[in-house]
Motif scaffolding. Structure first.
Motif, mmCIF file in Angstrom:
data_model
loop_
_atom_site.group_PDB
_atom_site.id
_atom_site.type_symbol
_atom_site.label_atom_id
_atom_site.label_comp_id
_atom_site.label_asym_id
_atom_site.label_seq_id
_atom_site.Cartn_x
_atom_site.Cartn_y
_atom_site.Cartn_z
ATOM 1 N N PRO A 361 0.832 -1.210 0.000
ATOM 2 C CA PRO A 361 0.000 0.000 0.000
ATOM 3 C C PRO A 361 0.863 1.255 0.000
ATOM 4 O O PRO A 361 2.045 1.226 0.376
ATOM 5 C CB PRO A 361 -0.801 -0.129 1.299
ATOM 6 C CG PRO A 361 -0.006 -1.045 2.160
ATOM 7 C CD PRO A 361 0.679 -1.992 1.234
ATOM 8 N N SER A 362 0.285 2.359 -0.430
ATOM 9 C CA SER A 362 1.046 3.605 -0.466
ATOM 10 C C SER A 362 1.420 4.029 0.955
ATOM 11 O O SER A 362 0.737 3.689 1.926
ATOM 12 C CB SER A 362 0.235 4.712 -1.141
ATOM 13 O OG SER A 362 -0.801 5.166 -0.282
ATOM 14 N N LEU A 363 2.501 4.781 1.052
ATOM 15 C CA LEU A 363 2.941 5.238 2.367
ATOM 16 C C LEU A 363 1.942 6.215 2.974
ATOM 17 O O LEU A 363 1.696 6.189 4.182
ATOM 18 C CB LEU A 363 4.319 5.885 2.248
ATOM 19 C CG LEU A 363 5.447 4.918 1.865
ATOM 20 C CD1 LEU A 363 6.726 5.690 1.540
ATOM 21 C CD2 LEU A 363 5.703 3.909 2.978
ATOM 22 N N GLU A 364 1.346 7.049 2.141
ATOM 23 C CA GLU A 364 0.361 8.007 2.653
ATOM 24 C C GLU A 364 -0.850 7.294 3.231
ATOM 25 O O GLU A 364 -1.311 7.617 4.334
ATOM 26 C CB GLU A 364 -0.058 8.976 1.559
ATOM 27 C CG GLU A 364 -0.994 10.068 2.058
ATOM 28 C CD GLU A 364 -1.347 11.086 0.984
ATOM 29 O OE1 GLU A 364 -2.187 11.946 1.255
ATOM 30 O OE2 GLU A 364 -0.768 11.011 -0.122
ATOM 31 N N SER A 365 -1.388 6.308 2.505
ATOM 32 C CA SER A 365 -2.548 5.574 3.019
ATOM 33 C C SER A 365 -2.171 4.751 4.244
ATOM 34 O O SER A 365 -2.974 4.573 5.161
ATOM 35 C CB SER A 365 -3.130 4.668 1.928
ATOM 36 O OG SER A 365 -2.196 3.690 1.521
ATOM 37 N N ARG A 367 0.081 5.618 6.509
ATOM 38 C CA ARG A 367 0.134 6.543 7.646
ATOM 39 C C ARG A 367 -1.271 6.872 8.137
ATOM 40 O O ARG A 367 -1.527 6.878 9.346
ATOM 41 C CB ARG A 367 0.882 7.825 7.272
ATOM 42 C CG ARG A 367 2.388 7.662 7.149
ATOM 43 C CD ARG A 367 3.093 9.009 7.126
ATOM 44 N NE ARG A 367 2.731 9.800 5.956
ATOM 45 C CZ ARG A 367 3.364 9.754 4.786
ATOM 46 N NH1 ARG A 367 4.400 8.930 4.621
ATOM 47 N NH2 ARG A 367 2.993 10.528 3.794
ATOM 48 N N ARG A 368 -2.171 7.139 7.217
ATOM 49 C CA ARG A 368 -3.549 7.475 7.608
ATOM 50 C C ARG A 368 -4.194 6.305 8.359
ATOM 51 O O ARG A 368 -4.992 6.516 9.258
ATOM 52 C CB ARG A 368 -4.386 7.802 6.358
ATOM 53 C CG ARG A 368 -4.089 9.180 5.767
ATOM 54 C CD ARG A 368 -5.258 9.651 4.900
ATOM 55 N NE ARG A 368 -5.591 8.670 3.878
ATOM 56 C CZ ARG A 368 -5.103 8.641 2.640
ATOM 57 N NH1 ARG A 368 -4.210 9.575 2.278
ATOM 58 N NH2 ARG A 368 -5.470 7.730 1.765
ATOM 59 N N ALA A 369 -3.826 5.095 8.000
ATOM 60 C CA ALA A 369 -4.458 3.916 8.599
ATOM 61 C C ALA A 369 -4.046 3.704 10.039
ATOM 62 O O ALA A 369 -4.786 3.070 10.814
ATOM 63 C CB ALA A 369 -4.126 2.663 7.784
ATOM 64 N N VAL A 370 -2.879 4.219 10.441
ATOM 65 C CA VAL A 370 -2.389 3.910 11.785
ATOM 66 C C VAL A 370 -2.274 5.118 12.710
ATOM 67 O O VAL A 370 -2.195 4.937 13.939
ATOM 68 C CB VAL A 370 -1.005 3.216 11.722
ATOM 69 C CG1 VAL A 370 -1.048 2.000 10.821
ATOM 70 C CG2 VAL A 370 0.095 4.177 11.284
ATOM 71 N N GLU A 371 -2.284 6.323 12.173
ATOM 72 C CA GLU A 371 -1.890 7.467 12.996
ATOM 73 C C GLU A 371 -2.911 7.858 14.060
ATOM 74 O O GLU A 371 -2.576 8.580 14.988
ATOM 75 C CB GLU A 371 -1.563 8.675 12.116
ATOM 76 C CG GLU A 371 -2.696 9.165 11.268
ATOM 77 C CD GLU A 371 -2.235 10.211 10.243
ATOM 78 O OE1 GLU A 371 -1.010 10.484 10.204
ATOM 79 O OE2 GLU A 371 -3.077 10.725 9.513
ATOM 80 N N GLN A 372 -4.152 7.346 13.947
ATOM 81 C CA GLN A 372 -5.145 7.656 14.995
ATOM 82 C C GLN A 372 -5.822 6.392 15.470
ATOM 83 O O GLN A 372 -7.061 6.332 15.626
ATOM 84 C CB GLN A 372 -6.157 8.665 14.479
ATOM 85 C CG GLN A 372 -5.545 10.052 14.258
ATOM 86 C CD GLN A 372 -6.575 11.132 13.976
ATOM 87 O OE1 GLN A 372 -7.773 10.876 13.923
ATOM 88 N NE2 GLN A 372 -6.114 12.351 13.809
ATOM 89 N N LEU A 373 -5.002 5.381 15.768
ATOM 90 C CA LEU A 373 -5.499 4.119 16.291
ATOM 91 C C LEU A 373 -5.065 3.942 17.737
ATOM 92 O O LEU A 373 -3.952 4.288 18.112
ATOM 93 C CB LEU A 373 -4.940 2.947 15.474
ATOM 94 C CG LEU A 373 -5.604 2.637 14.120
ATOM 95 C CD1 LEU A 373 -4.848 1.499 13.458
ATOM 96 C CD2 LEU A 373 -7.074 2.279 14.295
ATOM 97 N N ILE A 374 -5.949 3.394 18.559
ATOM 98 C CA ILE A 374 -5.590 3.000 19.920
ATOM 99 C C ILE A 374 -5.490 1.480 19.928
ATOM 100 O O ILE A 374 -6.452 0.784 19.593
ATOM 101 C CB ILE A 374 -6.632 3.479 20.933
ATOM 102 C CG1 ILE A 374 -6.624 5.015 20.985
ATOM 103 C CG2 ILE A 374 -6.343 2.901 22.318
ATOM 104 C CD1 ILE A 374 -7.659 5.615 21.925
ATOM 105 N N VAL A 375 -4.331 0.967 20.256
ATOM 106 C CA VAL A 375 -4.081 -0.470 20.232
ATOM 107 C C VAL A 375 -4.095 -1.002 21.653
ATOM 108 O O VAL A 375 -3.376 -0.491 22.531
ATOM 109 C CB VAL A 375 -2.728 -0.782 19.560
ATOM 110 C CG1 VAL A 375 -2.496 -2.291 19.507
ATOM 111 C CG2 VAL A 375 -2.677 -0.182 18.170
ATOM 112 N N GLN A 376 -4.892 -2.005 21.884
ATOM 113 C CA GLN A 376 -4.981 -2.621 23.219
ATOM 114 C C GLN A 376 -3.814 -3.587 23.428
ATOM 115 O O GLN A 376 -3.276 -4.133 22.504
ATOM 116 C CB GLN A 376 -6.318 -3.350 23.382
ATOM 117 C CG GLN A 376 -7.518 -2.451 23.191
ATOM 118 C CD GLN A 376 -7.565 -1.288 24.176
ATOM 119 O OE1 GLN A 376 -7.236 -1.461 25.350
ATOM 120 N NE2 GLN A 376 -7.965 -0.124 23.712
#
Length: 376
Positions: A361-365, A367-376
């Motif tokens: 996947p593209s680097l931009e997509s 980054r968007r996929a992970v930058e606002q995730l809360i991981v338990q």
């Protein structure tokens, strides 16, 4: 075993100290084994998502007990050196430098740099206000002669104080101690004070430098270790702790990449310097969304790679030199950036079902996929 399983295994060994267990005392080897069996909190996160677990684990500080033992071991060496050198007529003072006092070390068994600073002579900037006022008296002894004596006498004192320890005197700048009764390896670094222009003005110790002795060239090398620690620490406070996490992440990726055959010729000092210039707003967000630290680290390294002229103008946090001051370091940056690209993509694929179906996947997509995730 897959590549990421191997990296997780190496990360665990590095953090627990199992990778360097032979360099410490027997009682510490037992403690390392016990803690390795117990595991750490990050190992229970991101179930079924090993790339995510690796990224999160690579950011975390080493067990504070391990860091405490490192400092206590350095103090033990200091006490022996101080007494023995004083008995021989040489007064000294001591400070720590490097990754341990900055808390960006990535190993449970980490070398501790113990600056052994000879008193009675020093170097100073002649343009400083104190020098201009004539505040400096002629030294009691020539500074270079003092440093030669300090190195020679320290080697003898350490051998006498720690007969069971491996005292390696083949390094130009440091006397390296390991094994025997020591709980951690210690690098003893002979030096004298270097009173910079700024220190003469402020009187603050973080502005004071040291001149480290090079045994084989019989010269000194000026360093500003306390200013580096102060500026990175201050910026980390503004980043809510995320700058240190980004530095540790890069250092762990570098360590694993090199074990896999990709040499990344950047020092811990230079990696910290590069991340010092990352976007503070994005790093602050990592205090809530931890994978945002990975996203910003990748973005910043990619920006450095894509903008070589601007990247090569970036200065170390202490302002002493450009970070990427050789072609080899530019190459090393590119390799580290590519390793971070690969890690980001794999983490994003684990976290996003749509991206999982894409091999790259593209680097931009990503980054968007992970930058606002809360991981338990």
């Amino acid at each position: 075993m897959t590549m990421i399983d191997q990296r997780l295994q190496k990360l665990r060994a590095r953090r627990s100290g199992a990778d360097r267990a032979t360099a410490v005392a027997t009682d510490q080897q037992i403690e390392i084994l016990r803690k390795q069996v117990l595991g750490e909190a990050y190992e229970r996160r991101a179930g079924g998502k090993p790339f995510t677990r690796y990224a999160l684990g690579a950011m975390q500080e080493v067990d504070p007990d391990y860091t405490r033992i490192s400092v206590e071991t350095a103090n033990r060496v200091e006490n022996q050196l101080r007494q023995r050198l004083a008995a021989d007529g040489l007064d000294t003072t001591y400070r720590l430098q490097g990754s341990v006092p900055l808390n960006v070390h990535i190993r449970g068994v980490s070398d501790v740099d113990l600056l052994t600073i000879g008193l009675g002579s020093l170097y100073y900037a002649t343009a400083g206000v104190r020098a201009q006022r004539g505040d400096y008296s002629p030294p009691l002894r020539d500074t270079l002669v003092l440093l030669r004596d300090l190195r020679r006498m320290s080697e003898a004192a350490l051998r006498a104080a720690f007969p069971a320890v491996d005292v390696d005197t083949t390094n130009a700048k440091a006397i390296k101690l390991s094994g025997g009764s020591l709980a951690r390896p210690v690098d003893v670094v002979p030096a004298v004070w270097w009173d910079t222009v700024q220190y003469q003005l402020s009187g603050l110790e973080h502005d004071r430098g040291v001149s480290i002795y090079h045994k084989f060239d019989d010269v000194t090398i000026n360093n500003l270790p306390f200013l580096h620690i102060k500026r990175v620490s201050d910026r980390d406070v503004v980043a809510f702790g995320s700058l240190r996490k980004a530095i540790r992440l890069c250092k762990n990726v570098k360590a694993d990449s090199e074990e896999e055959g990709t040499v990344i010729g950047l020092s811990s000092f230079e990696i910290a310097g590069l991340l010092y210039h990352a976007d503070l707003t994005a790093l602050r967000a990592g205090a809530q969304w931890e994978l945002g630290i990975l996203a910003e680290t990748q973005r910043h390294l990619d920006w450095c790679y894509q903008h070589p002229a601007e990247a090569q103008a970036l200065m170390t946090p202490d302002g002493s030199r450009r970070i990427l001051d050789t072609p080899e370091k530019v190459t090393a940056l590119r390799r580290l950036s590519m390793e971070m690209d690969k890690l980001l993509r794999q983490v994003a694929r684990e976290q996003n079902a749509v991206l999982y179906l894409q091999e790259s996947p593209s680097l931009e997509s990503s980054r968007r996929a992970v930058e606002q995730l809360i991981v338990q």
